[in-house]
Design a protein around this motif. Structure first.
Motif, PDB file in Angstrom:
ATOM      1  N   ILE A 138      42.367 -40.138 -56.724  1.00 20.74           N
ATOM      2  CA  ILE A 138      41.152 -39.352 -56.514  1.00 20.74           C
ATOM      3  C   ILE A 138      40.001 -39.993 -57.268  1.00 20.74           C
ATOM      4  O   ILE A 138      40.101 -40.251 -58.468  1.00 20.74           O
ATOM      5  CB  ILE A 138      41.345 -37.904 -57.018  1.00 20.74           C
ATOM      6  N   SER A 139      38.915 -40.248 -56.576  1.00 20.81           N
ATOM      7  CA  SER A 139      37.698 -40.730 -57.248  1.00 20.81           C
ATOM      8  C   SER A 139      36.932 -39.508 -57.740  1.00 20.81           C
ATOM      9  O   SER A 139      35.969 -39.054 -57.109  1.00 20.81           O
ATOM     10  CB  SER A 139      36.864 -41.571 -56.289  1.00 20.81           C
ATOM     11  N   ALA A 140      37.384 -38.964 -58.840  1.00 19.23           N
ATOM     12  CA  ALA A 140      36.884 -37.671 -59.299  1.00 19.23           C
ATOM     13  C   ALA A 140      35.519 -37.775 -59.960  1.00 19.23           C
ATOM     14  O   ALA A 140      34.630 -36.962 -59.698  1.00 19.23           O
ATOM     15  CB  ALA A 140      37.890 -37.042 -60.268  1.00 19.23           C
ATOM     16  N   HIS A 141      35.332 -38.753 -60.818  1.00 23.24           N
ATOM     17  CA  HIS A 141      34.089 -38.897 -61.566  1.00 23.24           C
ATOM     18  C   HIS A 141      33.437 -40.230 -61.207  1.00 23.24           C
ATOM     19  O   HIS A 141      34.095 -41.163 -60.739  1.00 23.24           O
ATOM     20  CB  HIS A 141      34.353 -38.836 -63.072  1.00 23.24           C
ATOM     21  N   SER A 142      32.166 -40.312 -61.453  1.00 24.37           N
ATOM     22  CA  SER A 142      31.430 -41.541 -61.156  1.00 24.37           C
ATOM     23  C   SER A 142      31.524 -42.559 -62.288  1.00 24.37           C
ATOM     24  O   SER A 142      31.044 -43.685 -62.152  1.00 24.37           O
ATOM     25  CB  SER A 142      29.964 -41.211 -60.884  1.00 24.37           C
ATOM     26  N   SER A 143      32.120 -42.159 -63.411  1.00 23.72           N
ATOM     27  CA  SER A 143      32.230 -43.042 -64.570  1.00 23.72           C
ATOM     28  C   SER A 143      33.489 -42.679 -65.348  1.00 23.72           C
ATOM     29  O   SER A 143      34.282 -41.854 -64.903  1.00 23.72           O
ATOM     30  CB  SER A 143      30.975 -42.926 -65.448  1.00 23.72           C
ATOM     31  N   SER A 144      33.647 -43.265 -66.515  1.00 25.87           N
ATOM     32  CA  SER A 144      34.885 -43.147 -67.282  1.00 25.87           C
ATOM     33  C   SER A 144      35.258 -41.698 -67.577  1.00 25.87           C
ATOM     34  O   SER A 144      34.402 -40.865 -67.909  1.00 25.87           O
ATOM     35  CB  SER A 144      34.745 -43.903 -68.605  1.00 25.87           C
ATOM     36  N   ILE A 145      36.562 -41.413 -67.459  1.00 26.39           N
ATOM     37  CA  ILE A 145      37.117 -40.102 -67.821  1.00 26.39           C
ATOM     38  C   ILE A 145      37.813 -40.264 -69.165  1.00 26.39           C
ATOM     39  O   ILE A 145      38.825 -40.958 -69.271  1.00 26.39           O
ATOM     40  CB  ILE A 145      38.108 -39.604 -66.759  1.00 26.39           C
ATOM     41  N   PHE A 146      37.286 -39.620 -70.188  1.00 24.50           N
ATOM     42  CA  PHE A 146      37.830 -39.781 -71.538  1.00 24.50           C
ATOM     43  C   PHE A 146      38.951 -38.805 -71.856  1.00 24.50           C
ATOM     44  O   PHE A 146      39.739 -39.061 -72.768  1.00 24.50           O
ATOM     45  CB  PHE A 146      36.707 -39.637 -72.567  1.00 24.50           C
ATOM     46  N   SER A 147      39.008 -37.697 -71.140  1.00 26.69           N
ATOM     47  CA  SER A 147      40.044 -36.709 -71.458  1.00 26.69           C
ATOM     48  C   SER A 147      40.443 -35.947 -70.204  1.00 26.69           C
ATOM     49  O   SER A 147      39.609 -35.668 -69.333  1.00 26.69           O
ATOM     50  CB  SER A 147      39.541 -35.727 -72.525  1.00 26.69           C
ATOM     51  N   ILE A 148      41.724 -35.626 -70.119  1.00 28.56           N
ATOM     52  CA  ILE A 148      42.252 -34.834 -69.013  1.00 28.56           C
ATOM     53  C   ILE A 148      43.335 -33.924 -69.566  1.00 28.56           C
ATOM     54  O   ILE A 148      44.087 -34.310 -70.471  1.00 28.56           O
ATOM     55  CB  ILE A 148      42.797 -35.732 -67.887  1.00 28.56           C
ATOM     56  N   CYS A 149      43.409 -32.695 -69.071  1.00 26.01           N
ATOM     57  CA  CYS A 149      44.477 -31.789 -69.481  1.00 26.01           C
ATOM     58  C   CYS A 149      44.905 -30.957 -68.283  1.00 26.01           C
ATOM     59  O   CYS A 149      44.122 -30.720 -67.358  1.00 26.01           O
ATOM     60  CB  CYS A 149      44.057 -30.889 -70.644  1.00 26.01           C
ATOM     61  N   MET A 150      46.153 -30.544 -68.309  1.00 22.80           N
ATOM     62  CA  MET A 150      46.726 -29.796 -67.194  1.00 22.80           C
ATOM     63  C   MET A 150      47.444 -28.580 -67.720  1.00 22.80           C
ATOM     64  O   MET A 150      48.157 -28.643 -68.730  1.00 22.80           O
ATOM     65  CB  MET A 150      47.683 -30.678 -66.400  1.00 22.80           C
ATOM     66  N   GLU A 151      47.264 -27.460 -67.023  1.00 26.28           N
ATOM     67  CA  GLU A 151      47.959 -26.222 -67.351  1.00 26.28           C
ATOM     68  C   GLU A 151      48.330 -25.546 -66.043  1.00 26.28           C
ATOM     69  O   GLU A 151      47.460 -25.140 -65.275  1.00 26.28           O
ATOM     70  CB  GLU A 151      47.082 -25.300 -68.198  1.00 26.28           C
ATOM     71  N   GLY A 152      49.630 -25.442 -65.776  1.00 26.80           N
ATOM     72  CA  GLY A 152      50.058 -24.871 -64.507  1.00 26.80           C
ATOM     73  C   GLY A 152      49.582 -25.747 -63.359  1.00 26.80           C
ATOM     74  O   GLY A 152      49.836 -26.942 -63.304  1.00 26.80           O
ATOM     75  N   GLN A 153      48.852 -25.141 -62.428  1.00 25.13           N
ATOM     76  CA  GLN A 153      48.358 -25.888 -61.278  1.00 25.13           C
ATOM     77  C   GLN A 153      46.921 -26.353 -61.466  1.00 25.13           C
ATOM     78  O   GLN A 153      46.345 -26.970 -60.571  1.00 25.13           O
ATOM     79  CB  GLN A 153      48.428 -24.996 -60.030  1.00 25.13           C
ATOM     80  N   TRP A 154      46.336 -26.095 -62.649  1.00 24.69           N
ATOM     81  CA  TRP A 154      44.937 -26.435 -62.872  1.00 24.69           C
ATOM     82  C   TRP A 154      44.809 -27.727 -63.667  1.00 24.69           C
ATOM     83  O   TRP A 154      45.515 -27.947 -64.647  1.00 24.69           O
ATOM     84  CB  TRP A 154      44.224 -25.298 -63.619  1.00 24.69           C
ATOM     85  N   ILE A 155      43.891 -28.591 -63.232  1.00 25.78           N
ATOM     86  CA  ILE A 155      43.620 -29.864 -63.890  1.00 25.78           C
ATOM     87  C   ILE A 155      42.162 -29.886 -64.318  1.00 25.78           C
ATOM     88  O   ILE A 155      41.268 -29.625 -63.496  1.00 25.78           O
ATOM     89  CB  ILE A 155      43.911 -31.053 -62.947  1.00 25.78           C
ATOM     90  N   PHE A 156      41.920 -30.191 -65.587  1.00 24.68           N
ATOM     91  CA  PHE A 156      40.564 -30.272 -66.123  1.00 24.68           C
ATOM     92  C   PHE A 156      40.324 -31.702 -66.602  1.00 24.68           C
ATOM     93  O   PHE A 156      41.168 -32.283 -67.291  1.00 24.68           O
ATOM     94  CB  PHE A 156      40.375 -29.301 -67.288  1.00 24.68           C
ATOM     95  N   SER A 157      39.202 -32.258 -66.255  1.00 22.69           N
ATOM     96  CA  SER A 157      38.888 -33.629 -66.670  1.00 22.69           C
ATOM     97  C   SER A 157      37.410 -33.728 -67.014  1.00 22.69           C
ATOM     98  O   SER A 157      36.568 -33.048 -66.418  1.00 22.69           O
ATOM     99  CB  SER A 157      39.229 -34.621 -65.551  1.00 22.69           C
ATOM    100  N   GLY A 158      37.112 -34.580 -67.993  1.00 26.56           N
ATOM    101  CA  GLY A 158      35.728 -34.773 -68.410  1.00 26.56           C
ATOM    102  C   GLY A 158      35.531 -36.134 -69.022  1.00 26.56           C
ATOM    103  O   GLY A 158      36.485 -36.768 -69.495  1.00 26.56           O
ATOM    104  N   GLY A 159      34.272 -36.592 -69.015  1.00 28.42           N
ATOM    105  CA  GLY A 159      34.013 -37.909 -69.557  1.00 28.42           C
ATOM    106  C   GLY A 159      32.542 -38.241 -69.656  1.00 28.42           C
ATOM    107  O   GLY A 159      31.712 -37.407 -70.043  1.00 28.42           O
ATOM    108  N   TRP A 160      32.236 -39.475 -69.259  1.00 30.39           N
ATOM    109  CA  TRP A 160      30.909 -40.036 -69.482  1.00 30.39           C
ATOM    110  C   TRP A 160      29.806 -39.282 -68.734  1.00 30.39           C
ATOM    111  O   TRP A 160      28.666 -39.245 -69.183  1.00 30.39           O
ATOM    112  CB  TRP A 160      30.916 -41.507 -69.070  1.00 30.39           C
ATOM    113  N   ASN A 161      30.110 -38.698 -67.586  1.00 28.54           N
ATOM    114  CA  ASN A 161      29.060 -38.039 -66.796  1.00 28.54           C
ATOM    115  C   ASN A 161      28.743 -36.622 -67.266  1.00 28.54           C
ATOM    116  O   ASN A 161      28.037 -35.877 -66.589  1.00 28.54           O
ATOM    117  CB  ASN A 161      29.437 -38.009 -65.317  1.00 28.54           C
ATOM    118  N   LYS A 162      29.287 -36.217 -68.401  1.00 30.58           N
ATOM    119  CA  LYS A 162      28.960 -34.943 -69.060  1.00 30.58           C
ATOM    120  C   LYS A 162      29.370 -33.717 -68.241  1.00 30.58           C
ATOM    121  O   LYS A 162      28.851 -32.628 -68.457  1.00 30.58           O
ATOM    122  CB  LYS A 162      27.454 -34.852 -69.362  1.00 30.58           C
TER     123      LYS A 162
END
Length: 814
Positions: A735-759
């Protein structure tokens, strides 16, 4: 008397082990399975030389030579009554869990409608014109019309809106569809999408614009091919009249074959295709229905005012849309506005015969001209006014007088040579819908005007009567008439081809609650540099930072409790160990590992310090992980993973294999996953720390920056902004989720959270139980004001560490 022990048996074939036909082979996890079953068990196709234990589902080493290379379980073979293998059970938490995002719709609902959603950029709009273009692919594009089904009322002036949850495009459409309400609305949409005939405009799908308006997208023909241009040209030839009549009947009959009724046939609803056939536009039918809604609503609101002015406005409005609504349809429109009278209700129900009434009006206009339209619209205006005021007897008198005038128009136009045409058309205009002829009879007569029976080579058989089965009137359906309708007109939109209309306002309590009320944001300030890691345990939140400290926060009120000091370098990672006593482990990029006791009052110094050996190429520790087997692990700049004993804090072993910095570690299902800047992910067995498998070897790609795992799912975030997911050892599409680097990702159950350079924090959902149907859907995003460097989910709260030194806590009801 003690119970007799049962003989040990293979967990797959359930046959007792005997050492001959059922030979027990010992797997790396310690469980035994018979030789033959190990041969037939499926092997993970993308993780070589591994197999999942049938007993505990742990991923263990499977020798390439086959099960014969695994040791036999001599004890099971020798003992006639072996020990029973106790399968570890997972204790269920008694505490109530909370979903960060509510499950707004079922997976079945999503699977049913996802193929009807058009891409956000597929519609080309123009501010100067009311035309729209659908780009089906790179080379094909078609003209379409848009009918607004619903819109989400959003407060654009909210200054804090950007800081809270926003739905993705797909989720926005699914949410609006879901909030359309009942099964009738969705069933009506299904019927429209299932229509597949050249005489009915194609319904391409559903589309949502940037204003949160949901539209039904249908094929649209240019105005110069409108049937209106043919009718007003006053053709004198009766054969042309017959062709128009036959084409109209064929088009309407195709709708009736699907159990659908227009309820009001307007000239603006029909156009002529390039083969000369009349095609009906479904969106145009709905647009006419909305105009009739507004007209009847206005008539009801001002029923006791100046009647002449009101009737004049009603007449002018009918002229604008060139519509011929049957009396029974107008009665039902008024009744839906809340006015009910005893007006022969048993026979005044809009159905198939209502379309017959409208078709007859169009044909008479073709024969007689504008004088018929003037008289008919005046009659309908007076009719609706008298009905609203309860004068039902006057309504009947008005109808009789109008029908006499229509008969006179036809006499003057047709004379005595075509009495049968007049009789047919007048019968189609009967006040009682039950006495009107079916559409097929009108079609047969119109065909007879063109082709004489003796020359007609097509045998006209008695077809099934469309008046006998249940019908659904589009203009009386829930897509137009919903309890959520509002009488306010949205003047900002011109999506109705210049016709005013009502809007279905979707109740926004859930979304507004997520964005403003229920989804609260708490900011924790105390660090002096970028946040590098987050951990939760023992009633505290632990945050590490480049400022060389670990801050401790209470989970009760999120107040600051203590600062763990001592590191001389940037603290890169922090973990909590649920032991007795509970511990916190932090590691820095100088190779120092500090182990802190988590007891009140907090100690000022760690009770144990460890240090990794380093040389001039070494960049310290980048990742930490803890297992329940009594070890914690460090991912280092020297390309290795080190296992440390929790009993004496000694270095137990060093695992090598990566070609660059080990940037991420996670433990799940007795497997250690390590991600590296070399773009690969390695799997390690926790029992003996042996290598199990390698992921990403075929196409290493960008660096792995973060890992997370939950039960059978592994997610990895990469430097190029992509996310990869493995479900039950099978890779899903990247998946091309973000337009730039993803510094952190976490998963709980069926939910996925990701964040990084694009704030931005992206929220995605993993749905589907069948391995072949598992997919990831983007639910929405949380816009921030700084780079996201750390994420952690715990009991309904999402903890976000940022580069601006601030920790944000998103939770419900704050």
């Amino acid at each position: 008397m003690a119970e007799e022990a049962e003989a040990a048996e293979c967990p797959v074939c359930l046959q007792p082990f005997d050492g001959e036909s059922t030979i027990p082979r010992v797997l790396g996890c310690g469980h035994s399975t018979c030789h033959d079953c190990l041969v037939s068990l499926p092997k993970p196709p993308f993780i070589k030389n591994t197999i999942r234990c049938p007993g505990c589902t742990q991923l263990v080493f499977y020798p390439p030579q086959g099960p014969s290379a695994l040791p036999k379980n001599i004890d099971l073979i020798r003992l006639s009554k072996p020990f029973l293998s106790i399968k570890p059970s997972k204790s269920s938490s008694s505490s109530t869990t909370h979903d960060f995002v509510p499950n707004l719709w079922s997976h079945e609902f999503y699977l049913h409608w996802k193929h009807r959603i058009l891409p956000q950029l597929s519609i080309e709009t123009s501010d100067q014109t009311s035309s729209f273009v659908l780009h089906q692919n790179h080379k094909s594009k078609v003209n379409v019309s848009l009918f607004k089904l619903a819109f989400f009322s959003d407060n654009d002036n909210d200054e804090n809106a950007a800081a809270f949850f926003k739905f993705s495009y797909i989720s926005k459409v699914m949410w609006l569809l879901f909030k359309l309400g009942n099964d009738d609305s969705l069933s009506e949409l299904d019927s429209i999408f299932n229509l597949n005939h050249p005489l009915v405009s194609t319904a391409y799908g559903l589309w949502c614009d940037h204003r949160h308006n949901l539209y039904l997208v249908c094929e649209y023909k240019a105005r110069d091919t409108s049937l209106l241009n043919v009718v007003v040209s006053q053709q004198e030839d009766l054969s042309t009249f017959g062709i128009i009549g036959m084409e109209l009947c064929e088009t309407v009959m195709k709708l009736h074959d699907y159990g659908l009724v227009c309820g009001c046939c307007s000239l603006s609803c029909f156009c002529i295709d390039r083969f000369g056939h009349i095609v009906i536009g479904l969106n145009q039918v709905y647009m006419v229905g909305e105009r009739l809604q507004n007209m009847t609503a206005q008539a009801v609101s001002f029923a006791h005012d100046n009647s002449q002015s009101l009737e004049s406005d009603f007449t002018n409005a009918l002229f604008e849309i060139h519509a011929f609504p049957s009396p029974e349809l107008l009665v039902e429109f008024v009744q839906k506005q809340g006015i009910h009278f005893e007006f022969d209700k048993s026979t005044c129900t809009a159905g198939y015969s209502s379309d017959v009434w409208s078709i007859a009006c169009i044909l008479i206009w073709f024969l007689v001209g504008k004088s018929f339209a003037d008289e008919t619209y005046a009659f309908l205006s007076s009719f609706i006014h008298e009905y609203i005021n309860g004068n039902t007897c006057d309504c009947e008198n008005l109808f009789v007088g109008w029908l006499d005038k229509v008969s006179g128009f036809l006499d003057n136009r047709l004379g005595s040579d075509h009495v049968s045409i007049k009789e047919l058309l007048c019968k189609c205009l009967c006040h009682d819908p039950g006495t009107r002829p079916p559409v097929i009879d009108v079609w047969k007569y119109m065909r007879g005007l063109i082709i004489k029976p003796k020359f007609d080579i097509i045998a006209i058989t008695e077809e099934k009567s469309t008046n006998t089965h249940k019908c659904h009137c589009l203009l009386l359906g829930d897509l137009l008439w919903s309890s959520k309708k509002t009488n306010k007109v949205d003047d900002r939109s011109s999506m109705m081809n210049d016709s005013t209309h009502e809007n279905l306002v979707v109740e926004s309590d859930v979304i507004e609650g997520l964005r403003k009320t229920s989804l609260a944001c708490t900011e924790l300030k105390g660090h002096l540099d970028c946040i590098s890691g987050l951990a939760v345990g023992g009633g505290f939140l632990f945050s590490s930072s480049f400022d060389k400290t670990v801050e401790v926060w209470s989970l009760q009120g999120f107040n600051h409790v203590h600062t763990l000091k001592g590191h001389e370098h940037k603290v890169m990672a922090v973990v909590f160990v649920d032991s007795k006593p509970p511990l916190c482990i932090s590691a820095d990029n100088g190779g120092d590992i500090f182990i802190w006791g988590i007891t009140l009052p907090f100690e000022e110094k760690p009770f144990r310090k460890l240090n990794e050996e380093k040389d001039w190429r070494y960049s310290g520790i980048h990742a930490l992980a803890v297992s329940s087997s009594g070890y914690f692990y460090t991912g280092s700049g020297d390309k290795s993973i080190k296992a440390w004993s929790m009993h004496d804090y000694s270095l137990s072993c060093t695992m090598t294999g990566h070609n660059s910095v080990v940037s991420a570690l996670v433990v799940c299902n007795e497997v250690l996953y390590s991600g590296s800047w070399d773009g690969t992910i390695r799997l390690w067995c926790l029992s003996d720390h042996s290598p199990l498998a390698l992921l990403g070897e075929e196409a290493p790609g960008a660096s792995v920056l973060s890992l997370s795992a939950y039960t059978h799912t592994l997610v990895a975030a990469y430097e190029n902004g992509s996310i990869k997911v493995w479900y039950k050892d099978k890779p899903l599409n990247s998946i091309s989720a973000h337009s730039s680097s993803i510094f952190s990702i976490c998963m709980e159950g069926q939910w996925i959270f990701s964040g990084g350079w694009n704030k931005t924090i992206l929220v995605q959902k993993l749905s589907g139980d069948d391995e072949s149907q598992v997919e990831i859907t983007e639910i929405g995003s949380i816009a921030g004001n700084s780079v996201v460097t750390a994420l952690h989910y715990w009991q309904g709260r999402l903890f976000v560490g940022q580069a601006d030194r601030i920790i944000k806590v998103y939770s419900f009801g704050g």
